[in-house]
Every structure is written in C-alpha cells, then in structure tokens.
Design an enzyme around this catalytic site. Structure first.
Site, PDB file in Angstrom:
ATOM      1  N   LYS A 183     -27.154 -17.522 -25.422  1.00  0.00           N
ATOM      2  CA  LYS A 183     -26.780 -19.195 -25.897  1.00  0.00           C
ATOM      3  C   LYS A 183     -27.635 -19.535 -25.887  1.00  0.00           C
ATOM      4  CE  LYS A 183     -22.593 -18.693 -26.158  1.00  0.00           C
ATOM      5  NZ  LYS A 183     -20.855 -18.990 -24.774  1.00  0.00           N
TER       6      LYS A 183
ATOM      7  N   LYS B 237     -21.410  -8.574 -30.800  1.00  0.00           N
ATOM      8  CA  LYS B 237     -20.311  -7.786 -30.307  1.00  0.00           C
ATOM      9  C   LYS B 237     -19.624  -9.541 -31.696  1.00  0.00           C
ATOM     10  CE  LYS B 237     -19.230 -11.725 -27.552  1.00  0.00           C
ATOM     11  NZ  LYS B 237     -18.265 -12.558 -26.065  1.00  0.00           N
TER      12      LYS B 237
ATOM     13  N   LYS C 148     -16.613 -15.544 -32.347  1.00  0.00           N
ATOM     14  CA  LYS C 148     -16.083 -16.659 -32.858  1.00  0.00           C
ATOM     15  C   LYS C 148     -16.609 -17.905 -32.818  1.00  0.00           C
ATOM     16  CE  LYS C 148     -12.737 -17.976 -28.244  1.00  0.00           C
ATOM     17  NZ  LYS C 148     -13.805 -17.829 -27.423  1.00  0.00           N
TER      18      LYS C 148
HETATM   19  N1  AQP Z   1     -15.942  -8.848 -29.055  1.00  0.00           N
HETATM   20  C1  AQP Z   1     -14.995  -8.931 -27.976  1.00  0.00           C
HETATM   21  N2  AQP Z   1     -14.375  -7.755 -27.891  1.00  0.00           N
HETATM   22  C2  AQP Z   1     -13.630  -7.210 -26.460  1.00  0.00           C
HETATM   23  N3  AQP Z   1     -13.493  -8.793 -25.715  1.00  0.00           N
HETATM   24  C3  AQP Z   1     -14.119  -9.488 -25.776  1.00  0.00           C
HETATM   25  N4  AQP Z   1     -14.815 -11.124 -25.555  1.00  0.00           N
HETATM   26  C4  AQP Z   1     -14.892 -12.091 -26.440  1.00  0.00           C
HETATM   27  N5  AQP Z   1     -15.724 -11.104 -27.772  1.00  0.00           N
HETATM   28  C5  AQP Z   1     -14.692 -10.230 -27.463  1.00  0.00           C
HETATM   29  C6  AQP Z   1     -13.127 -11.251 -24.286  1.00  0.00           C
HETATM   30  O1  AQP Z   1     -12.438 -11.845 -24.764  1.00  0.00           O
HETATM   31  C7  AQP Z   1     -12.237 -13.107 -23.476  1.00  0.00           C
HETATM   32  C8  AQP Z   1     -12.358 -14.332 -23.410  1.00  0.00           C
HETATM   33  O2  AQP Z   1     -13.627 -14.818 -23.635  1.00  0.00           O
HETATM   34  P1  AQP Z   1     -14.386 -15.881 -24.161  1.00  0.00           P
HETATM   35  O3  AQP Z   1     -13.626 -16.557 -25.410  1.00  0.00           O
HETATM   36  O4  AQP Z   1     -13.567 -17.064 -23.070  1.00  0.00           O
HETATM   37  O5  AQP Z   1     -15.667 -16.086 -24.255  1.00  0.00           O
HETATM   38  P2  AQP Z   1     -16.670 -14.702 -25.170  1.00  0.00           P
HETATM   39  O6  AQP Z   1     -16.284 -13.907 -24.220  1.00  0.00           O
HETATM   40  O7  AQP Z   1     -17.624 -16.044 -25.072  1.00  0.00           O
HETATM   41  O8  AQP Z   1     -15.197 -14.866 -26.636  1.00  0.00           O
HETATM   42  P3  AQP Z   1     -16.673 -15.174 -27.159  1.00  0.00           P
HETATM   43  O9  AQP Z   1     -15.084 -15.107 -29.093  1.00  0.00           O
HETATM   44  O10 AQP Z   1     -17.824 -14.897 -27.746  1.00  0.00           O
HETATM   45  O11 AQP Z   1     -16.267 -17.049 -27.691  1.00  0.00           O
HETATM   46  P4  AQP Z   1     -18.165 -18.010 -27.929  1.00  0.00           P
HETATM   47  O12 AQP Z   1     -18.571 -17.533 -29.165  1.00  0.00           O
HETATM   48  O13 AQP Z   1     -17.040 -19.655 -28.151  1.00  0.00           O
HETATM   49  O14 AQP Z   1     -18.776 -17.467 -26.705  1.00  0.00           O
HETATM   50  C9  AQP Z   1     -12.897 -12.345 -22.493  1.00  0.00           C
HETATM   51  O15 AQP Z   1     -12.219 -11.662 -21.252  1.00  0.00           O
HETATM   52  C10 AQP Z   1     -14.471 -11.767 -23.234  1.00  0.00           C
HETATM   53  O16 AQP Z   1     -14.968 -10.829 -22.678  1.00  0.00           O
END
Ligand code: AQP
Length: 347
Positions: free
Chosen positions: A127, A209, A212
């Site tokens: 990040k 991965k 969002k």
């Molecule tokens: N690609 C993924 N595959 C499986 N699990 C995933 N998670 C996130 N991406 C994947 C799981 O979703 C839960 C919530 O995640 P989060 O929104 O709190 O944070 P994150 O992991 O940072 O998810 P994003 O989508 O990548 O958000 P941004 O883009 O804002 O950083 C967690 O249990 C995570 O493991």
C-alpha cells in the site's frame, strides 16, 4: 427430567461455543475475492460459533476516502453482509467506529508492538508503494488495530482470506507478549482460512490478488455488478496461449478461473477439466461468467430490498454495537487494570 437434561446440554453447548470475529473494510463494493475468501463463509459459522462481524471503517481511513462515499459504502456493506446471510439474531454485526474500545486498545497494543515487526508487513509495503504520497502512521499501525479488533472479543477463530495470514501472526505475537508480561488477558486467536477461495486473483494480472481498490475495473468482479458486466469482465480475463482448460503450474489465469468456477458450481477441479476438455477458452470464460452471475444474483436481489429499509439497517448496527461494546469493554478494562491505569469510577 428430560427437559432438565436438555437444558443442561444447551448450557454446556453454550459454554463450549467458540468465538469468531472478522471484519471488512468499506473501501468500495466488495469483490468476488472478498466474497469467496470471507463474506460467503461468515454466515456458515453462525450456528456453531458465537460470531461477531464488523464493518471496519477506521481501517479504511488509512487510505484517503471521500467522506460521502465512505458513509454510503459503510451502510451498503452492512446491507450486503445481511444479504450474504448474516442473521442479526444469531451474530453481532456492527460498525467498528461505534465501539471506541477498538481505537483505545489499539493504542495500548501499539506500545507492545515493535517498529521492525510492522515494517515487515507485506500489505504495508504494497500500500505504501501504491500511495507514495500518503504513507501515514495509520497505514503503518493497521495490523495493531486489527489485533485490537480481534483480541477485544476473546476470539478463537478469525475467518479471513490468505492475504491476512501475516497480520494474524502479528496479532498472536502481540497477544502472547502482553499475556507473557501481565497474565492471561487475551485469548490467542487462530486464523480460519478457507481451503478454496482463500486467494482469488485479479482477472487482468492473475499473479496479483483481486482487490476492490484496483485501478482497473476489469480486474475485479464486484458483488453488485450486473450479469452483463460480469460476463463481459470474464470474457476479457487474461489467460494464456495454450487453449487447454487444465489446472497446472504457470497457468495463473486459467487456474484462477477454474478455482472460481469450481467453488460457485460445487464441482471438483477434475470435473471442471473434464467438462471443458476439447473446448476453447471462450466457452469456458462464458460458463464461468454465467455461473458467477447466477451465484451472486440472490445476494444482489436481497441487497436491493434491504437497502430500501434504512431504519432496519440502523436497528441492526445499533443493537450490534451495544452488545459489542459490553464485551469489548470488559477486555479493555482488564487490559487497562493490568497496565496500572487508574480506572474511572463506575457510573
Ligand atoms: N482476492 C481475495 N481472495 C480471497 N479473499 C480476499 N479478501 C480480500 N481480497 C481477497 C478477504 O476479504 C476480507 C475483507 O478484506 P478487506 O476489505 O477488509 O481488506 P483487503 O484484504 O485489503 O481487501 P481488498 O479487497 O484488497 O481491499 P482494498 O482494495 O481496500 O485493500 C479479508 O478476510 C480478506 O482476507
């Protein structure tokens, strides 16, 4: 007599029920990755465990958010979690900033976390590279807030995607360190990572991965994408030049599509390979798109209904926060006492 025995059994079951906590950031509409890796699994745990789920809005502030959008996304996420099957009669569902003990315990734990430990976190490195103009202290301390979220509820299990494994290890280390000095204050939590779907990959860069916050909207499927958009994004998914639907090392794009298709249809990987033997990638991608659109349709429909009833949503997250505050307050009070902080007189 029978009733008495039954009630004893119920009491014992209640005593041994383990605690589950997990959270999701309102940084946008959740992706298929969030759904398969986390949200879809949360309702499945409600019968067996005491489940506490949170929309972790404080975490999302580590990256700049537009205030109106953040407000909207937070409420939308409460509705989406209910649409995925979280039952507020069985689980606690609340918004993180409504329970002040999260930020308060995070401060205490910051003082028991080493700079070097946080500097090693992959998410911080990723990040920081993505937002070089805003490498703030909150981003650095994100895993400590996450540890506080979990430890406040004496959590046994944390259902998360594989990307959160490193943060979970840190939460365990910090809890163990604190307990080692002050006695048993926190239960040591275990990550609960699904066997399938733990790491759904980007449709455009399958070594990365699905996220969002990806700048390329074709890289992810959002839970609220309509069927046409889902089909279009899968048809554009990056694959390889072999035209063979088999799960094999080096075929990241196809492996990802096979995994997704296998989870949403309930078919095994060999069954999927057999189904598409001799068929081209075009047919396969369309089938994956259709299966995903169909799997997400009930979530989208229930979500649309729930969003019309803002009063109900407010009732759910207000009651959830009241109950969460009571549990979290006990752990926070215990930690303060152990540290030697003078507790305020009870009102
Ligand atoms: N690609 C993924 N595959 C499986 N699990 C995933 N998670 C996130 N991406 C994947 C799981 O979703 C839960 C919530 O995640 P989060 O929104 O709190 O944070 P994150 O992991 O940072 O998810 P994003 O989508 O990548 O958000 P941004 O883009 O804002 O950083 C967690 O249990 C995570 O493991």
């Amino acid at each position: 007599m029978e009733i008495q025995e039954k009630s004893q059994e119920d009491t014992q079951a209640a005593i041994v029920k383990k605690n589950v906590f997990s959270g999701i950031q309102p940084t946008g509409i959740p992706t298929l990755g969030n759904y398969l890796g986390a949200m879809r699994n949360w309702p499945l745990l409600q019968e067996e465990y005491h489940c506490i789920y949170s929309v972790v809005d404080l975490h999302s502030l580590t990256v700049r958010q537009e205030p109106a959008a953040l407000r909207k996304q937070t409420l939308s996420l409460v509705a989406l979690l209910l649409a995925c099957g979280i039952d507020p009669e069985k689980s606690l569902l609340f918004i993180q900033s409504h329970v002040s003990a999260h930020a308060e315990l995070a401060w205490l734990l910051n003082c028991y976390t080493q700079f070097g430990e946080l500097a090693r976190m992959t998410q911080f490195k990723d990040k920081s590279a993505k937002h070089p103009d805003n490498i703030n202290a909150g981003l650095f301390c994100y895993p400590v807030l996450m540890a506080a979220d979990i430890l406040l509820y004496q959590t046994d299990l944390v259902p998360v995607g594989a990307d959160q494994k490193q943060h979970m290890e840190l939460a365990r280390d910090v809890a163990g360190r604190f307990n080692g000095i002050y006695g048993e204050v926190f239960r040591i939590p275990e990550p609960y990572i699904p066997k399938e779907g733990a790491r759904v990959m980007s449709l455009q860069e399958p070594a990365k991965k699905m996220s969002k916050s990806d700048e390329n909207p074709n890289a992810y499927i959002l839970l609220l994408d309509d069927a046409d958009t889902i089909l279009r994004k899968f048809r554009r998914a990056v694959t390889d030049s072999e035209a063979e639907v088999v799960y094999r090392e080096g075929k990241d794009g196809i492996n990802n599509l096979i995994t997704i298709y296998s989870i949403v249809t309930g078919k095994t990987v060999p069954e999927v390979e057999h189904e598409f033997a001799g068929k081209g990638y075009g047919d396969f991608k369309s089938a994956v798109g259709e299966a995903v659109a169909e799997a997400l349709r009930p979530v989208r429909e229930t979500y649309a209904d729930l969003l019309k009833n803002k009063d109900y949503l407010a009732e759910v997250y207000t009651k959830g926060a009241e109950k969460a505050r009571a549990i979290a307050g006990r752990t926070y009070g215990k930690a303060c006492k152990k540290l030697g902080l003078v507790l305020p007189p009870r009102p």
